[in-house]
Write a protein that holds these residues in place. Structure first.
Motif, PDB file in Angstrom:
ATOM      1  N   SER A 189      26.347   6.810  31.017  1.00  0.00           N
ATOM      2  CA  SER A 189      25.649   6.695  29.744  1.00  0.00           C
ATOM      3  C   SER A 189      26.637   7.022  28.635  1.00  0.00           C
ATOM      4  CB  SER A 189      24.463   7.660  29.697  1.00  0.00           C
ATOM      5  OG  SER A 189      24.917   9.001  29.619  1.00  0.00           O
ATOM      6  N   ARG A 190      26.335   6.558  27.450  1.00  0.00           N
ATOM      7  CA  ARG A 190      27.224   6.821  26.317  1.00  0.00           C
ATOM      8  C   ARG A 190      26.382   6.765  25.049  1.00  0.00           C
ATOM      9  NH1 ARG A 190      32.058   3.462  23.834  1.00  0.00           N
ATOM     10  NH2 ARG A 190      33.486   5.161  23.356  1.00  0.00           N
ATOM     11  N   HIS A 191      26.425   7.858  24.270  1.00  0.00           N
ATOM     12  CA  HIS A 191      25.650   7.959  23.041  1.00  0.00           C
ATOM     13  C   HIS A 191      26.610   8.252  21.883  1.00  0.00           C
ATOM     14  CE1 HIS A 191      21.934   8.467  25.434  1.00  0.00           C
ATOM     15  NE2 HIS A 191      22.711   9.168  26.244  1.00  0.00           N
ATOM     16  N   GLN A 192      26.504   7.482  20.818  1.00  0.00           N
ATOM     17  CA  GLN A 192      27.304   7.768  19.636  1.00  0.00           C
ATOM     18  C   GLN A 192      26.598   8.826  18.806  1.00  0.00           C
ATOM     19  OE1 GLN A 192      28.352   4.394  17.176  1.00  0.00           O
ATOM     20  NE2 GLN A 192      30.032   5.545  16.254  1.00  0.00           N
ATOM     21  N   SER A 248      34.750   8.003  15.101  1.00  0.00           N
ATOM     22  CA  SER A 248      33.551   7.980  15.933  1.00  0.00           C
ATOM     23  C   SER A 248      33.572   9.148  16.910  1.00  0.00           C
ATOM     24  CB  SER A 248      33.418   6.654  16.696  1.00  0.00           C
ATOM     25  OG  SER A 248      34.502   6.484  17.582  1.00  0.00           O
ATOM     26  N   TRP A 265      31.442  10.378  20.659  1.00  0.00           N
ATOM     27  CA  TRP A 265      30.589   9.906  21.748  1.00  0.00           C
ATOM     28  C   TRP A 265      30.365  11.037  22.735  1.00  0.00           C
ATOM     29  CZ3 TRP A 265      29.002   4.846  21.380  1.00  0.00           C
ATOM     30  CH2 TRP A 265      29.685   4.061  20.447  1.00  0.00           C
ATOM     31  N   GLY A 323      28.262  11.590  26.784  1.00  0.00           N
ATOM     32  CA  GLY A 323      27.552  10.870  27.826  1.00  0.00           C
ATOM     33  C   GLY A 323      27.712  11.499  29.196  1.00  0.00           C
ATOM     34  N   GLN A 338      33.925  12.691  23.439  1.00  0.00           N
ATOM     35  CA  GLN A 338      35.044  11.944  22.854  1.00  0.00           C
ATOM     36  C   GLN A 338      34.939  11.972  21.332  1.00  0.00           C
ATOM     37  OE1 GLN A 338      33.846   8.180  24.625  1.00  0.00           O
ATOM     38  NE2 GLN A 338      35.661   8.224  25.928  1.00  0.00           N
ATOM     39  N   GLU A 341      42.378   9.016  20.664  1.00  0.00           N
ATOM     40  CA  GLU A 341      41.456  10.107  20.920  1.00  0.00           C
ATOM     41  C   GLU A 341      42.002  11.410  20.356  1.00  0.00           C
ATOM     42  OE1 GLU A 341      44.229  10.039  24.380  1.00  0.00           O
ATOM     43  OE2 GLU A 341      42.981   8.475  23.519  1.00  0.00           O
ATOM     44  N   TRP A 343      39.055  14.051  24.273  1.00  0.00           N
ATOM     45  CA  TRP A 343      38.507  13.255  25.375  1.00  0.00           C
ATOM     46  C   TRP A 343      38.465  14.161  26.589  1.00  0.00           C
ATOM     47  CZ3 TRP A 343      39.758   7.455  26.205  1.00  0.00           C
ATOM     48  CH2 TRP A 343      38.870   6.908  27.140  1.00  0.00           C
ATOM     49  N   CYS A 396      30.439  16.894  14.705  1.00  0.00           N
ATOM     50  CA  CYS A 396      29.231  16.073  14.677  1.00  0.00           C
ATOM     51  C   CYS A 396      28.000  16.856  14.260  1.00  0.00           C
ATOM     52  CB  CYS A 396      28.948  15.517  16.074  1.00  0.00           C
ATOM     53  SG  CYS A 396      30.251  14.504  16.719  1.00  0.00           S
TER      54      CYS A 396
END
Length: 114
Positions: A2-5, A16, A18, A20, A31, A45, A48, A70
């Motif tokens: 899965s990957r969510h921004q 950005s 991310w 997940g 990330q 990156e 990461w 974030c």
């Protein structure tokens, strides 16, 4: 996987972020990407993590890495845990098994050279 921004905090100089779940590695990941200073058309990156097996075993482990960069939605930990639970019955196929064996060999070489 899965990957969510995630939304970046105001004033953070990143492009950005991310978060997940990586089922084959059994780890959550975090990330953050920034503009490459040597090539403004590319990203690199800044963070990461969650690239080795079981590195970040809980959603909070990945969330904490991203908090300085974030605005973390309240529901992200639950979403990540649901992502993990959806994969509980999944097993590695031959390609994933070989990729893990390859990564383990690389890691073993790296620890011998230190």
């Amino acid at each position: 996987m899965s990957r969510h921004q995630l939304p970046l905090r105001e004033g953070v100089e990143a492009t950005s972020a991310w978060i997940g779940w990586d089922r084959p590695l059994l780890t959550f990941f975090a990330q953050v990407f920034v503009i490459d200073p040597s090539d403004p058309d590319e990203e690199v990156e800044l963070i990461w993590r969650g690239t080795s097996e079981r590195e970040l075993p809980r959603p909070v482990d990945a969330i904490r890495l991203l908090e300085p960069y974030c605005d973390i939605p309240a529901e992200i930990a639950v979403s990540l845990e649901v992502d993990r639970m959806k994969t509980l019955a999944t097993i590695d196929g031959p390609n994933q098994q070989e990729a893990k064996a390859f990564l383990a060999r690389l890691e073993a070489r790296g620890s011998r050279s230190e």
